[in-house]
Design a protein around this motif. Structure first.
Motif: not given
Length: 170
Positions: A25-33, A36-38, A41-44, A50-56
């Motif tokens: 896990i590189v970071t935990i970020e907020e993003q609007e998709i 909706i605010e989500l 987890f940004v997983v490298s 490859m980088t994967l973004r998984v809703p917490t």
């Protein structure tokens, strides 16, 4: 949308994502998709670039988990020592089962695939698809063993290889 329990992963934690193996896990970020605010987890996955973004709130649901404990790793190593259990089903059916085990993210199941598909030099040649599944399972296994033990992947691969070879000698 039901909120499931949010796992408490932190940046720099190693995690296992079932379909991709060990990542960090590189970071935990907020993003609007889609309005909706989500929280994501940004997983490298360094090796796969490859980088994967998984809703917490979905992480547990999709099977993301922390690394296995050392005793699960030793159980997986014991599984490797066992006798290969090759079912007499058609290859396509067995391949499907192996694929499911690999993508389950369960270390013991992955070790079973490695054990069942491992070939020694004096055994018949593996088919291309057998070799692909074997290598995928072996890579997942060694990455997690390396991450749990804190060793590099080469050392983990040596350890797994020596367990497989000791099985042959027995």
């Amino acid at each position: 949308m039901s909120k499931s329990k949010k796992p408490d992963f932190r940046p720099d934690d190693f995690v296992v994502y079932p379909a991709h193996g060990v990542g960090r896990i590189v970071t935990i970020e907020e993003q609007e998709i889609a309005g909706i605010e989500l929280e994501l987890f940004v997983v490298s996955f360094e090796k796969d670039k490859m980088t994967l973004r998984v809703p917490t709130h979905k992480a547990t649901e999709v099977g993301m988990r922390s690394l296995s404990s050392p005793d699960v790793v030793s159980k997986a190593m014991d599984t490797l020592k066992g006798k290969a259990k090759v079912k007499r089903a058609m290859w396509s059916r067995r391949a499907q089962e192996y694929e499911q085990k690999i993508n389950s993210g369960d270390l013991i199941a992955i070790a079973e695939v490695v054990r069942d598909l491992h070939r020694t030099d004096d055994q018949r040649e593996q088919s291309y698809s057998e070799r692909q599944l074997y290598e995928a399972a072996l890579e997942r296994l060694t990455r997690e063993v390396a991450a749990v033990s804190g060793a590099d992947e080469a050392k983990a691969q040596e350890a797994v290889g020596s367990v497989l070879m000791s099985r042959v000698a027995a």
